[in-house]
Design a protein around this motif. Structure first.
Motif, PDB file in Angstrom:
ATOM      1  N   LYS A   1      17.333  45.992  55.817  1.00  0.00           N
ATOM      2  CA  LYS A   1      18.489  45.175  56.245  1.00  0.00           C
ATOM      3  C   LYS A   1      19.354  46.003  57.201  1.00  0.00           C
TER       4      LYS A   1
ATOM      5  N   SER B   1      16.557  36.061  50.354  1.00  0.00           N
ATOM      6  CA  SER B   1      17.333  37.076  49.619  1.00  0.00           C
ATOM      7  C   SER B   1      18.783  36.627  49.476  1.00  0.00           C
ATOM      8  N   LEU B   2      19.515  37.406  48.713  1.00  0.00           N
ATOM      9  CA  LEU B   2      20.962  37.192  48.583  1.00  0.00           C
ATOM     10  C   LEU B   2      21.673  38.216  49.458  1.00  0.00           C
ATOM     11  N   ASN B   3      22.868  37.890  49.915  1.00  0.00           N
ATOM     12  CA  ASN B   3      23.614  38.869  50.710  1.00  0.00           C
ATOM     13  C   ASN B   3      23.869  40.152  49.925  1.00  0.00           C
ATOM     14  N   SER B   4      23.917  40.039  48.585  1.00  0.00           N
ATOM     15  CA  SER B   4      24.183  41.226  47.766  1.00  0.00           C
ATOM     16  C   SER B   4      22.950  42.131  47.635  1.00  0.00           C
ATOM     17  N   ASP B   5      21.763  41.646  48.012  1.00  0.00           N
ATOM     18  CA  ASP B   5      20.562  42.486  47.958  1.00  0.00           C
ATOM     19  C   ASP B   5      20.632  43.568  49.041  1.00  0.00           C
ATOM     20  N   GLN B   6      19.940  44.682  48.757  1.00  0.00           N
ATOM     21  CA  GLN B   6      19.965  45.760  49.753  1.00  0.00           C
ATOM     22  C   GLN B   6      18.879  45.582  50.812  1.00  0.00           C
TER      23      GLN B   6
ATOM     24  N   LYS C   1      24.581  39.805  57.968  1.00  0.00           N
ATOM     25  CA  LYS C   1      24.985  38.784  56.980  1.00  0.00           C
ATOM     26  C   LYS C   1      24.521  37.400  57.414  1.00  0.00           C
TER      27      LYS C   1
ATOM     28  N   GLU D   1      21.816  32.037  44.757  1.00  0.00           N
ATOM     29  CA  GLU D   1      23.237  32.416  44.801  1.00  0.00           C
ATOM     30  C   GLU D   1      24.062  31.605  43.801  1.00  0.00           C
TER      31      GLU D   1
ATOM     32  N   GLN E   1      23.420  32.982  40.415  1.00  0.00           N
ATOM     33  CA  GLN E   1      24.132  34.260  40.237  1.00  0.00           C
ATOM     34  C   GLN E   1      25.609  34.013  39.916  1.00  0.00           C
ATOM     35  N   GLN E   2      26.159  32.930  40.497  1.00  0.00           N
ATOM     36  CA  GLN E   2      27.587  32.620  40.299  1.00  0.00           C
ATOM     37  C   GLN E   2      27.822  31.657  39.128  1.00  0.00           C
TER      38      GLN E   2
END
Ligand SMILES: Cc1cc2nc3c(=O)[nH]c(=O)nc-3n(C[C@H](O)[C@H](O)[C@H](O)COP(=O)(O)OP(=O)(O)OC[C@H]3O[C@@H](n4cnc5c(N)ncnc54)[C@H](O)[C@@H]3O)c2cc1C
Length: 222
Positions: A25, A57-62, A30, A123, A126-127
């Motif tokens: 990434k 992927s999620l934005n929180s993934d590396q 983003k 996402e 996750q929330q």
């Protein structure tokens, strides 16, 4: 337009013709879940062959993740992508795409058309906001279903799997038409997220409008 060379970190077979690609990434990169970017392979002669793929992927993934179906019947980009190894390099570009979450509703996907919904559903999960959402996922056979276990884990009974070319216990056989939607859905004022082959999108949108859904409630890639 900015472009970013990125290496493949890991590869995983998801179904017989779908692979998961995790790639580096770029710093600060983003996207909104549901969005895509244009991807090319950094091999001689392929650098300008760009094709769109959606982030799963999620934005929180590396890492960034794509889930890509291979068309093996000709030597296109997906065929080449499926022959790559970890460490090989792709180029990605700016993000784009019309599909984004606007509120609870019905996700209607055909085959690899699930991909924009994966990031959105992951996402929301996750929330802890997935409760009021329902998925109708149509495939030819059970072997074509992408991430089935994860979808059941996230959505429970709200994950509906429809098969069009195989009869199998636990799966529905149906066409996504007016009768199908009227038998499954009572509230057509919710959002409808539709993604799949072009003809499926046209047919499903027309059926939903016949059921009373409004054009504004339909979210799909134009
Ligand atoms: C916004 C967006 C997001 C997308 N996200 C994803 C994603 O996350 N994952 C995913 O898997 N796909 C995704 N797609 C679809 C993906 O972009 C295409 O599958 C990809 O571009 C195909 O590239 P290709 O070079 O392999 O095939 P192309 O050569 O571009 O051909 C595309 C289609 O034409 C047919 N075709 C073309 N030439 C021939 C031939 N000579 N013989 C037989 N058939 C032929 C192929 O079967 C295929 O259906 C997305 C598409 C869009 C628009």
């Amino acid at each position: 337009m900015a472009s970013y060379p990125v290496k493949i970190i890991s590869l995983q077979q998801v179904t017989h013709d779908v692979k998961r690609f995790r790639i580096e990434k770029p710093a600060g990169y983003k996207y909104t879940p549901g969005q895509a970017t244009d991807v090319s392979v950094n091999k001689p002669g392929w650098e300008n062959e760009t094709r769109p793929f959606t982030f799963t992927s999620l934005n929180s993934d590396q890492w960034l993740e794509f889930t890509i179906k291979r068309y093996a019947d000709h030597e296109g980009v997906t065929n080449l992508l499926h022959q790559l190894a970890e460490g090989d390099e792709l180029t990605i570009r700016d993000v784009w795409g019309a599909i984004e979450y606007k509120g609870p509703g019905y996700f209607i996907a055909g085959g690899a058309g699930l991909t924009p919904f994966i990031a959105i559903l992951r996402e929301l999960h996750q929330q802890n906001k997935l409760d009021d959402n329902v998925l109708f996922f149509s495939n030819k056979t059970a072997d074509d279903i992408i991430y089935q276990e994860e979808l059941i884990k996230m959505l429970g009974k709200n994950a509906h799997f429809i098969l069009t070319r195989e009869k199998k216990e636990g799966y529905e056989n149906a066409h996504l038409n007016k009768e199908f939607f009227q038998s499954k859905i009572t509230d057509f004022s919710k959002h409808f997220y539709v993604c799949g082959p072009d003809k499926m999108i046209l047919d499903v949108n027309a059926a939903l409008e016949q059921c009373g859904a409004t054009t504004e409630s339909l979210v799909f890639e134009k």
